[in-house]
Scaffold this motif. Structure first.
Motif, PDB file in Angstrom:
ATOM      1  N   GLY A 102       0.791  -1.225   0.000  1.00 59.03           N
ATOM      2  CA  GLY A 102       0.000   0.000   0.000  1.00 59.03           C
ATOM      3  C   GLY A 102       0.816   1.263   0.000  1.00 59.03           C
ATOM      4  N   HIS A 103       2.150   1.166  -0.051  1.00 61.57           N
ATOM      5  CA  HIS A 103       3.004   2.359  -0.080  1.00 61.57           C
ATOM      6  C   HIS A 103       3.449   2.637  -1.502  1.00 61.57           C
ATOM      7  N   THR A 104       3.786   3.889  -1.781  1.00 65.66           N
ATOM      8  CA  THR A 104       4.231   4.252  -3.110  1.00 65.66           C
ATOM      9  C   THR A 104       5.688   3.883  -3.310  1.00 65.66           C
ATOM     10  N   HIS A 105       6.074   3.730  -4.576  1.00 63.41           N
ATOM     11  CA  HIS A 105       7.462   3.458  -4.905  1.00 63.41           C
ATOM     12  C   HIS A 105       8.275   4.740  -4.770  1.00 63.41           C
ATOM     13  N   GLU A 106       9.482   4.629  -4.224  1.00 61.64           N
ATOM     14  CA  GLU A 106      10.372   5.791  -4.186  1.00 61.64           C
ATOM     15  C   GLU A 106      10.796   6.159  -5.592  1.00 61.64           C
ATOM     16  N   ARG A 107      10.986   7.457  -5.812  1.00 60.88           N
ATOM     17  CA  ARG A 107      11.482   7.921  -7.105  1.00 60.88           C
ATOM     18  C   ARG A 107      12.956   8.261  -6.974  1.00 60.88           C
ATOM     19  N   ASN A 108      13.683   8.083  -8.072  1.00 61.53           N
ATOM     20  CA  ASN A 108      15.063   8.520  -8.096  1.00 61.53           C
ATOM     21  C   ASN A 108      15.207   9.646  -9.121  1.00 61.53           C
ATOM     22  N   PHE A 109      16.433  10.100  -9.321  1.00 63.62           N
ATOM     23  CA  PHE A 109      16.670  11.232 -10.212  1.00 63.62           C
ATOM     24  C   PHE A 109      16.235  10.920 -11.643  1.00 63.62           C
ATOM     25  N   ALA A 110      16.510   9.698 -12.096  1.00 67.51           N
ATOM     26  CA  ALA A 110      16.112   9.315 -13.453  1.00 67.51           C
ATOM     27  C   ALA A 110      14.594   9.361 -13.603  1.00 67.51           C
ATOM     28  N   ASP A 111      13.866   8.897 -12.585  1.00 64.77           N
ATOM     29  CA  ASP A 111      12.402   8.941 -12.633  1.00 64.77           C
ATOM     30  C   ASP A 111      11.901  10.374 -12.744  1.00 64.77           C
ATOM     31  N   ILE A 112      12.516  11.260 -11.946  1.00 64.04           N
ATOM     32  CA  ILE A 112      12.056  12.647 -11.915  1.00 64.04           C
ATOM     33  C   ILE A 112      12.383  13.359 -13.224  1.00 64.04           C
ATOM     34  N   LYS A 113      13.546  13.079 -13.807  1.00 66.75           N
ATOM     35  CA  LYS A 113      13.858  13.669 -15.115  1.00 66.75           C
ATOM     36  C   LYS A 113      12.808  13.278 -16.144  1.00 66.75           C
ATOM     37  N   LYS A 114      12.362  12.042 -16.103  1.00 65.86           N
ATOM     38  CA  LYS A 114      11.348  11.585 -17.051  1.00 65.86           C
ATOM     39  C   LYS A 114      10.027  12.302 -16.822  1.00 65.86           C
ATOM     40  N   ILE A 115       9.635  12.471 -15.551  1.00 61.40           N
ATOM     41  CA  ILE A 115       8.412  13.207 -15.238  1.00 61.40           C
ATOM     42  C   ILE A 115       8.482  14.620 -15.816  1.00 61.40           C
ATOM     43  N   ILE A 116       9.622  15.261 -15.635  1.00 61.37           N
ATOM     44  CA  ILE A 116       9.783  16.639 -16.104  1.00 61.37           C
ATOM     45  C   ILE A 116       9.779  16.697 -17.626  1.00 61.37           C
ATOM     46  N   HIS A 117      10.584  15.851 -18.282  1.00 58.69           N
ATOM     47  CA  HIS A 117      10.702  15.904 -19.739  1.00 58.69           C
ATOM     48  C   HIS A 117       9.405  15.505 -20.437  1.00 58.69           C
TER      49      HIS A 117
END
Length: 436
Positions: A105-120
């Motif tokens: 029931g917890h969310t997955h942690e994001r890393n820098f690569a994940d966040i770059k993808k969200i932004i791009h």
């Protein structure tokens, strides 16, 4: 010149920065609309007017919704970062789209690569995307250095949590909405004591904050306030945007905003003062430089047993594969052996590929890697007419003025060959044409 001065006498955090810019006039609704383009869920924004130490300002908070708990606290948890624990909010906006959870029931942690993808992948402006990634990179590189990992591999709450994503990208959006002013800052003042982080208990300044400010060459001064004043997010915003860290000078204030923290400090009000005004050029304020900025990876290794033909072949192969530059430098190694330092410059996302290429195609047993910032002139190509023919030249400009100009070698070589003249004559003709 439109200038934003950050008076950080009580430190800086992402939420205090956003509160100050909203107090300066950034439309909170417009900020929320832009943040909604990230398509993140599970959070709620709270913006309200409050007072701290009798100073009226804006309190900005990000709270996680019960089904969007990024901190792993379970059902009903509410998350606030260290400067933001306020209630009684007058302005709220929530986002609760579909959310991905793991089995417990917890969310997955994001890393820098994940966040770059969200932004791009978002429809945010190119400037906001570029600056958001740049600020996140400063935090990710600092955390990676502290924990001995590459930035893309680090999984940590400070970059992965929704509130940090909102704070950093929101800060870039707010600056964009404010007209991208030049940013100056007061000298950095940090407190003392200890903080509890996701990775354990750390003294103030925290390891990440010191790494971020140290990488930028920012001087840090501690005061006797027994609290963390500068968060990693606040440090990264300063490191990316502030041109200098000096006392205010040559600035005519037009608007003043206050971003409120939460704590009642012992020695100072827990607020960030932001001053928006016009810089007075007559008092020696220099114009900002319009150079381009980016980050590249430097890969290097020492070699004392490589065949010269193999080395030459590697240089050609790496350049052909897209390396930004490849070169080798004579060095003296152990036991007075002559050797070479092989260096490859490449984009960060291709660094693994070129590291593997070095290990496979040279005698290296290992490589060293680090990211560096570049400053580049605004570049363009032109064609100039000379008595020998048309020659392509590359132009480098800084603040609109030409500071570098040189003929393109291949173009000059073809002209020299077709006219049967020395190459230097073509260069001379092209330089004269540029001067005219």
């Amino acid at each position: 010149m439109n200038t934003l001065y950050l008076d950080i006498f009580s430190g800086i955090s992402g939420d205090m920065f956003l509160g100050a810019l909203i107090d300066l006039g950034v439309d909170a609704a417009a900020l929320e609309d832009e943040l909604a383009k990230l398509n993140l869920d599970g959070y709620q924004l709270h913006v309200s007017r409050k007072t701290k130490a009798n100073i009226d300002g804006v309190k900005f908070d990000v709270h996680l919704l019960p089904n969007g708990d990024e901190s792993g606290q379970g059902e009903g948890a509410t998350h606030s970062h260290d400067h933001s624990h306020g209630h009684d909010h007058s302005h709220e906006h929530s986002h609760s789209h579909s959310h991905s959870h793991d089995g417990d029931g917890h969310t997955h942690e994001r890393n820098f690569a994940d966040i770059k993808k969200i932004i791009h992948d978002s429809p945010l402006s190119d400037w906001v995307k570029e600056k958001s990634v740049a600020v996140f990179r400063r935090v990710a590189e600092a955390e990676g250095k502290v924990h001995g990992m590459s930035p893309d591999e680090v999984h940590f709450h400070e970059v992965g949590a929704v509130d940090s994503i909102i704070d950093i990208i929101g800060a870039c959006i707010a600056l964009d909405l404010l007209g991208k002013p030049r940013v100056l800052a007061a000298p950095v003042v940090e407190g003392t004591g200890w903080v509890d982080c996701a990775h354990g208990r750390f003294p103030v300044p925290t390891a990440a904050t010191l790494e971020i400010l140290g990488a930028r060459g920012v001087t840090v001064n501690q005061c006797d306030e027994p609290h963390e004043l500068v968060t990693p997010t606040g440090a990264a915003i300063l490191a990316e945007f502030a041109e200098s860290f000096e006392l205010m000078k040559g600035l005519t204030p037009e608007r003043i905003g206050y971003g409120l923290g939460t704590r009642d400090m012992h020695t100072r009000p827990n607020v960030l003062r932001a001053v928006l005004g016009q810089a007075d050029a007559t008092l020696g304020q220099t114009a900002p430089l319009d150079w381009e900025r980016d980050t590249v990876t430097v890969i290097e290794t020492n070699l004392d047993d490589i065949n010269a033909e193999h080395l030459g072949h590697f240089v050609e192969t790496a350049l052909g594969a897209g390396a930004l530059d490849v070169f080798h430098t004579p060095i003296q190694m152990k036991k007075n052996r002559p050797g070479v330092l092989l260096t490859v410059l490449c984009a960060e996302e291709t660094s693994d590929r070129f590291s593997e290429m070095i290990l496979r195609e040279t005698s290296a047993l290992g490589v060293r890697r680090h990211n560096v910032e570049r400053r580049k002139l605004q570049r363009e190509q032109q064609v100039v007419d000379t008595p020998l023919g048309q020659v392509q030249v590359k132009i480098g400009r800084l603040n609109g003025k030409i500071v570098q100009a040189a003929p393109e070698y291949e173009s000059a070589r073809e002209i020299a060959a077709s006219n049967n003249v020395p190459l230097k004559d073509v260069y001379t003709a092209a330089q004269k044409a540029l001067e005219n």
